[in-house]
Design a protein around this motif. Structure first.
Motif, PDB file in Angstrom:
ATOM      1  N   CYS A  96      36.752  -4.676 -33.952  1.00  0.00           N
ATOM      2  CA  CYS A  96      37.117  -3.784 -34.581  1.00  0.00           C
ATOM      3  C   CYS A  96      36.205  -3.383 -35.422  1.00  0.00           C
ATOM      4  O   CYS A  96      35.746  -4.168 -36.376  1.00  0.00           O
ATOM      5  N   HIS A  97      35.873  -2.045 -35.801  1.00  0.00           N
ATOM      6  CA  HIS A  97      35.052  -1.559 -36.747  1.00  0.00           C
ATOM      7  C   HIS A  97      35.468  -0.200 -37.411  1.00  0.00           C
ATOM      8  O   HIS A  97      36.019   0.726 -36.702  1.00  0.00           O
ATOM      9  N   ALA A  98      35.080  -0.203 -38.739  1.00  0.00           N
ATOM     10  CA  ALA A  98      35.648   0.843 -39.536  1.00  0.00           C
ATOM     11  C   ALA A  98      34.588   1.442 -40.190  1.00  0.00           C
ATOM     12  O   ALA A  98      33.812   0.717 -40.910  1.00  0.00           O
ATOM     13  N   ALA A  99      34.038   2.983 -40.212  1.00  0.00           N
ATOM     14  CA  ALA A  99      33.051   3.477 -40.834  1.00  0.00           C
ATOM     15  C   ALA A  99      33.671   4.458 -41.799  1.00  0.00           C
ATOM     16  O   ALA A  99      34.234   5.526 -41.425  1.00  0.00           O
ATOM     17  N   SER A 100      33.606   4.132 -43.123  1.00  0.00           N
ATOM     18  CA  SER A 100      34.399   5.004 -43.984  1.00  0.00           C
ATOM     19  C   SER A 100      33.431   6.153 -44.450  1.00  0.00           C
ATOM     20  O   SER A 100      32.160   5.980 -44.481  1.00  0.00           O
ATOM     21  N   ILE A 101      34.085   7.374 -44.814  1.00  0.00           N
ATOM     22  CA  ILE A 101      33.612   8.637 -45.187  1.00  0.00           C
ATOM     23  C   ILE A 101      32.987   8.077 -46.666  1.00  0.00           C
ATOM     24  O   ILE A 101      32.064   8.935 -47.226  1.00  0.00           O
ATOM     25  N   LEU A 102      33.676   7.219 -47.426  1.00  0.00           N
ATOM     26  CA  LEU A 102      33.411   6.643 -48.576  1.00  0.00           C
ATOM     27  C   LEU A 102      31.939   6.131 -48.928  1.00  0.00           C
ATOM     28  O   LEU A 102      31.868   4.815 -48.890  1.00  0.00           O
ATOM     29  N   GLY A 103      30.924   6.876 -48.919  1.00  0.00           N
ATOM     30  CA  GLY A 103      29.529   6.154 -48.997  1.00  0.00           C
ATOM     31  C   GLY A 103      29.129   5.533 -47.810  1.00  0.00           C
ATOM     32  O   GLY A 103      28.076   4.978 -47.698  1.00  0.00           O
ATOM     33  N   GLY A 104      29.664   5.632 -46.856  1.00  0.00           N
ATOM     34  CA  GLY A 104      29.267   5.362 -45.416  1.00  0.00           C
ATOM     35  C   GLY A 104      29.674   3.972 -45.255  1.00  0.00           C
ATOM     36  O   GLY A 104      28.877   2.959 -44.431  1.00  0.00           O
ATOM     37  N   LEU A 105      30.574   3.227 -46.142  1.00  0.00           N
ATOM     38  CA  LEU A 105      30.808   1.801 -46.178  1.00  0.00           C
ATOM     39  C   LEU A 105      31.458   1.351 -44.540  1.00  0.00           C
ATOM     40  O   LEU A 105      32.154   2.134 -44.021  1.00  0.00           O
ATOM     41  N   VAL A 106      31.063   0.152 -44.241  1.00  0.00           N
ATOM     42  CA  VAL A 106      31.395  -0.430 -43.020  1.00  0.00           C
ATOM     43  C   VAL A 106      32.116  -1.600 -43.179  1.00  0.00           C
ATOM     44  O   VAL A 106      31.883  -2.593 -43.874  1.00  0.00           O
ATOM     45  N   TYR A 107      33.209  -1.676 -42.416  1.00  0.00           N
ATOM     46  CA  TYR A 107      34.179  -3.048 -42.247  1.00  0.00           C
ATOM     47  C   TYR A 107      34.212  -3.448 -40.726  1.00  0.00           C
ATOM     48  O   TYR A 107      34.140  -2.594 -39.762  1.00  0.00           O
ATOM     49  N   TRP A 108      34.394  -4.673 -40.702  1.00  0.00           N
ATOM     50  CA  TRP A 108      34.326  -5.390 -39.239  1.00  0.00           C
ATOM     51  C   TRP A 108      35.628  -6.401 -39.419  1.00  0.00           C
ATOM     52  O   TRP A 108      35.842  -7.021 -40.264  1.00  0.00           O
ATOM     53  N   GLY A 109      36.244  -6.479 -38.273  1.00  0.00           N
ATOM     54  CA  GLY A 109      37.146  -7.587 -38.073  1.00  0.00           C
ATOM     55  C   GLY A 109      36.524  -8.816 -37.335  1.00  0.00           C
ATOM     56  O   GLY A 109      35.262  -8.949 -37.225  1.00  0.00           O
ATOM     57  N   GLN A 110      37.200  -9.875 -37.126  1.00  0.00           N
ATOM     58  CA  GLN A 110      36.801 -11.069 -36.720  1.00  0.00           C
ATOM     59  C   GLN A 110      36.352 -11.208 -35.153  1.00  0.00           C
ATOM     60  O   GLN A 110      35.897 -12.140 -34.602  1.00  0.00           O
ATOM     61  N   GLY A 111      37.042 -10.361 -34.601  1.00  0.00           N
ATOM     62  CA  GLY A 111      36.986 -10.394 -33.220  1.00  0.00           C
ATOM     63  C   GLY A 111      38.198 -10.915 -32.440  1.00  0.00           C
ATOM     64  O   GLY A 111      38.804 -11.822 -32.990  1.00  0.00           O
ATOM     65  N   THR A 112      38.404 -10.599 -30.994  1.00  0.00           N
ATOM     66  CA  THR A 112      39.370 -11.045 -30.116  1.00  0.00           C
ATOM     67  C   THR A 112      38.824 -11.268 -28.931  1.00  0.00           C
ATOM     68  O   THR A 112      37.956 -10.360 -28.384  1.00  0.00           O
ATOM     69  N   GLN A 113      39.096 -12.456 -28.370  1.00  0.00           N
ATOM     70  CA  GLN A 113      38.270 -12.869 -26.887  1.00  0.00           C
ATOM     71  C   GLN A 113      39.120 -12.282 -25.828  1.00  0.00           C
ATOM     72  O   GLN A 113      40.441 -12.406 -25.899  1.00  0.00           O
ATOM     73  N   VAL A 114      38.516 -11.581 -24.803  1.00  0.00           N
ATOM     74  CA  VAL A 114      38.868 -10.837 -23.760  1.00  0.00           C
ATOM     75  C   VAL A 114      38.220 -11.551 -22.538  1.00  0.00           C
ATOM     76  O   VAL A 114      36.927 -11.307 -22.431  1.00  0.00           O
ATOM     77  N   THR A 115      39.001 -12.262 -21.578  1.00  0.00           N
ATOM     78  CA  THR A 115      38.525 -12.821 -20.633  1.00  0.00           C
ATOM     79  C   THR A 115      39.049 -12.482 -19.517  1.00  0.00           C
ATOM     80  O   THR A 115      40.155 -12.509 -19.272  1.00  0.00           O
ATOM     81  N   VAL A 116      38.131 -11.975 -18.561  1.00  0.00           N
ATOM     82  CA  VAL A 116      38.901 -11.308 -17.142  1.00  0.00           C
ATOM     83  C   VAL A 116      38.162 -12.226 -16.055  1.00  0.00           C
ATOM     84  O   VAL A 116      37.064 -12.296 -15.717  1.00  0.00           O
ATOM     85  N   SER A 117      39.140 -13.102 -15.448  1.00  0.00           N
ATOM     86  CA  SER A 117      38.698 -13.907 -14.420  1.00  0.00           C
ATOM     87  C   SER A 117      39.612 -14.344 -13.493  1.00  0.00           C
ATOM     88  O   SER A 117      40.853 -14.318 -13.938  1.00  0.00           O
ATOM     89  N   SER A 118      39.619 -14.865 -12.397  1.00  0.00           N
ATOM     90  CA  SER A 118      40.515 -15.399 -11.378  1.00  0.00           C
ATOM     91  C   SER A 118      40.641 -16.475 -11.664  1.00  0.00           C
ATOM     92  O   SER A 118      41.649 -17.197 -11.118  1.00  0.00           O
TER      93      SER A 118
END
Length: 118
Positions: A96-118
């Protein structure tokens, strides 16, 4: 410090569905356009979908159009990624990524794994 918190990842079979959630502090969420990125092992991080701060206008990568839907709930400070008809090539860590209008500040999440497999 974790500012964006993703959830909803997991293991799913091809053709299945998952819904990812990203919760953000209000001071970030209400000033930011929100974007989902993904990164597979050994690959560059790729933009998946984005949604604007106002009007909730959306954009998608060609590879997910018609299958994924991004939305935001401003009352809950949460952005979602509904993923349907999942394919093995969708396997990645989703960020997940956030791009703020306040000075173009950027924030990131740590991520979540998605695995698509049989």
């Amino acid at each position: 410090q974790v500012q964006l918190v993703e959830s909803g990842g997991g293991l799913v079979q091809p053709g299945g569905s998952l819904r990812l959630s990203c919760e953000a502090p209000g001071f970030i969420f209400r000033t930011s356009a929100m974007t989902w990125y993904r990164q597979a092992p050994g690959k560059e991080r790729q933009l998946v979908a984005s949604i604007t701060r106002t009007d909730s206008m959306t954009d998608y990568a060609d590879s997910v159009k018609g299958r994924f839907t991004i939305s935001r709930d401003n009352a809950k400070n949460t952005v979602y990624l509904q993923m349907n008809s999942l394919k093995p090539e969708d396997t990645a860590v989703y960020y997940c990524h956030a791009a703020s209008i306040l000075g173009g500040l950027v924030y990131w999440g740590q991520g979540t794994q998605v695995t698509v497999s049989s």
